[in-house]
Write an enzyme that holds these catalytic residues in place. Structure first.
Site, PDB file in Angstrom:
ATOM      1  N   HIS A  18      29.905 -18.254 -17.957  1.00 40.58           N
ATOM      2  CA  HIS A  18      29.258 -18.050 -19.364  1.00 40.58           C
ATOM      3  C   HIS A  18      28.083 -17.140 -18.908  1.00 40.58           C
ATOM      4  CE1 HIS A  18      31.397 -21.539 -21.093  1.00 40.58           C
ATOM      5  NE2 HIS A  18      32.144 -20.728 -21.000  1.00 40.58           N
ATOM      6  N   HIS A  41      42.518 -17.434 -22.801  1.00 42.75           N
ATOM      7  CA  HIS A  41      42.696 -18.866 -22.540  1.00 42.75           C
ATOM      8  C   HIS A  41      41.256 -19.756 -23.188  1.00 42.75           C
ATOM      9  CE1 HIS A  41      45.469 -17.442 -19.425  1.00 42.75           C
ATOM     10  NE2 HIS A  41      45.878 -18.754 -19.657  1.00 42.75           N
ATOM     11  N   GLU A 122      44.545 -19.598 -27.787  1.00 44.55           N
ATOM     12  CA  GLU A 122      44.798 -20.861 -27.244  1.00 44.55           C
ATOM     13  C   GLU A 122      46.145 -21.376 -27.531  1.00 44.55           C
ATOM     14  OE1 GLU A 122      43.038 -22.996 -25.232  1.00 44.55           O
ATOM     15  OE2 GLU A 122      44.638 -24.579 -25.640  1.00 44.55           O
ATOM     16  N   ASP A 168      41.009 -17.134 -18.275  1.00 47.27           N
ATOM     17  CA  ASP A 168      40.390 -18.323 -17.561  1.00 47.27           C
ATOM     18  C   ASP A 168      41.191 -19.616 -18.061  1.00 47.27           C
ATOM     19  OD1 ASP A 168      38.687 -20.248 -16.967  1.00 47.27           O
ATOM     20  OD2 ASP A 168      37.535 -20.349 -18.972  1.00 47.27           O
TER      21      ASP A 168
HETATM   22  C1  LIG Z   1      39.634 -23.527 -18.420  1.00 50.51           C
HETATM   23  S1  LIG Z   1      40.009 -23.792 -20.289  1.00 50.51           S
HETATM   24  C2  LIG Z   1      39.229 -22.413 -21.164  1.00 50.51           C
HETATM   25  C3  LIG Z   1      37.675 -22.651 -21.368  1.00 50.51           C
HETATM   26  C4  LIG Z   1      37.088 -21.433 -22.010  1.00 50.51           C
HETATM   27  N1  LIG Z   1      37.472 -20.133 -21.665  1.00 50.51           N
HETATM   28  C5  LIG Z   1      35.571 -21.502 -21.997  1.00 50.51           C
HETATM   29  O1  LIG Z   1      35.102 -20.898 -21.116  1.00 50.51           O
HETATM   30  O2  LIG Z   1      35.006 -22.177 -22.774  1.00 50.51           O
HETATM   31  C6  LIG Z   1      41.689 -23.244 -20.182  1.00 50.51           C
HETATM   32  C7  LIG Z   1      42.544 -23.525 -21.774  1.00 50.51           C
HETATM   33  O3  LIG Z   1      43.468 -22.759 -21.854  1.00 50.51           O
HETATM   34  C8  LIG Z   1      44.574 -23.308 -22.313  1.00 50.51           C
HETATM   35  N2  LIG Z   1      45.764 -22.704 -21.999  1.00 50.51           N
HETATM   36  C9  LIG Z   1      46.384 -23.147 -20.920  1.00 50.51           C
HETATM   37  N3  LIG Z   1      47.683 -22.118 -21.031  1.00 50.51           N
HETATM   38  C10 LIG Z   1      47.675 -21.315 -21.895  1.00 50.51           C
HETATM   39  C11 LIG Z   1      48.363 -20.124 -22.102  1.00 50.51           C
HETATM   40  N4  LIG Z   1      49.351 -19.662 -21.464  1.00 50.51           N
HETATM   41  N5  LIG Z   1      47.761 -19.170 -23.058  1.00 50.51           N
HETATM   42  C12 LIG Z   1      46.544 -19.831 -23.920  1.00 50.51           C
HETATM   43  N6  LIG Z   1      45.742 -20.785 -23.473  1.00 50.51           N
HETATM   44  C13 LIG Z   1      46.568 -21.577 -22.410  1.00 50.51           C
HETATM   45  C14 LIG Z   1      44.168 -24.689 -22.030  1.00 50.51           C
HETATM   46  O4  LIG Z   1      44.902 -25.476 -23.112  1.00 50.51           O
HETATM   47  C15 LIG Z   1      42.706 -24.991 -22.055  1.00 50.51           C
HETATM   48  O5  LIG Z   1      42.197 -24.922 -23.266  1.00 50.51           O
END
Ligand SMILES: C[S@@+](CC[C@H](N)C(=O)[O-])C[C@H]1O[C@@H](n2cnc3c(N)ncnc32)[C@H](O)[C@@H]1O
Length: 287
Positions: A18, A41, A122, A168
């Site tokens: 971040h 993500h 998401e 991410d």
């Molecule tokens: C590491 S977390 C994201 C954290 C966020 N970027 C942050 O920094 O606050 C990863 C997220 O990606 C989601 N996710 C997994 N595969 C995905 C996809 N193909 N497309 C979109 N979201 C996805 C998961 O449900 C999870 O909530």
């Protein structure tokens, strides 16, 4: 999918990512012209650090909680760390959420200007609903339910012709996510060659990540760097030893600044003195 970011929100890797995200957004804001931010993500956007998941893991205590407390007593922190603390503080006041932590989409929404635009994707329905609610109406970042990789292909290039893409993934399927994330870099560059792309990755075994970085560099014909901060020796069996991100098309002087702030950040984390940090300059060779 079992992954719930609530267990990890505010951990050392989130802080590392971040601070970098904010520094990249600020670099794009050096110009008045608006830009596009895509968070492929996004997660649920708002995390209760006193909540069950965060308390169970204890990760935020050693990450954001420790860093924000340490920054309060520091006289001249790196500007990037000061900006991070200021933005989290402002979001907490605005959201009336003194003990919560904002995810990437909410951090971006906090700083995007009127001329900037963001989309946060998401895939999990429950996480998406929470994200939509956390962003609220009128936010500069809009939430989309779907597959971030597909949306990346649909949304690039942006009409603004300037922008930042944050990739991410959860790395629940470690090998699969490393592969998909690298493919996303190629997809993004094919459509948006000059875009800034930031890709977060876990450092578990440095030999694996070094091989992956070298392969990525071999296939990307753009300026590229990686920044890593680890809290355990990069080949130890602790699990998540470190946090890394690749930046393709890094802004001017980003690597030098990143080296300075991540060294300082390393000292503010509550992990003893087992870690380290490095900047890797990756020279793209071919497409
Ligand atoms: C590491 S977390 C994201 C954290 C966020 N970027 C942050 O920094 O606050 C990863 C997220 O990606 C989601 N996710 C997994 N595969 C995905 C996809 N193909 N497309 C979109 N979201 C996805 C998961 O449900 C999870 O909530």
């Amino acid at each position: 999918m079992k992954y719930r970011h609530a267990f990890h929100a505010g951990n050392f890797a989130d802080v590392h990512k971040h601070v970098a995200l904010l520094a990249l957004l600020r670099a794009l804001q050096r110009k008045d012209k608006g830009f596009f931010f895509l968070d492929t993500h996004a997660g649920r956007g708002r995390y209760a650090l006193g909540g069950g998941e965060a308390r169970a893991s204890g990760e935020a205590q050693e990450g954001a909680v420790a860093v924000l407390a340490a920054l309060r007593n520091r006289s001249e922190p790196a500007p990037e760390l000061l900006d991070y603390a200021t933005v989290i503080g402002a979001w907490r006041r605005d959201a009336d959420a003194r003990h919560d932590y904002p995810g990437s989409a909410l951090i971006a929404a906090q700083v995007l200007r009127g001329q900037d635009r963001g989309v946060a994707v998401e895939v999990q329905p429950g996480e998406f609903e929470a994200l939509r609610k956390a962003l609220g109406r009128g936010a500069r970042v809009s939430a989309e339910h779907g597959d971030g990789y597909q949306r990346l292909r649909a949304l690039l290039p942006p009409s603004e012709r300037r922008g930042l893409v944050l990739v991410d993934p959860p790395y629940e399927d470690t090998r699969g996510d490393f592969r998909s994330a690298a493919a996303a870099v190629h997809d993004a560059l094919e459509r948006f060659e000059t875009g800034v792309i930031a890709l977060w990755y876990p450092v578990k075994d440095a030999r694996d990540t070094d091989r992956w970085l070298a392969e990525l560099a071999r296939r990307v014909a753009r300026p590229m760097m990686a920044a890593e901060l680890w809290v355990h020796p990069p080949d130890s069996r602790a699990g998540l030893n470190g946090s890394g991100f690749v930046v393709v098309n890094p802004p001017f002087q980003f690597a030098d600044r990143c080296d300075a702030w991540q060294r300082e950040l390393r000292r503010l984390l509550a992990h003893g003195d087992t870690g380290g940090s490095r900047i890797v300059s990756l020279v793209g060779e071919s497409r």
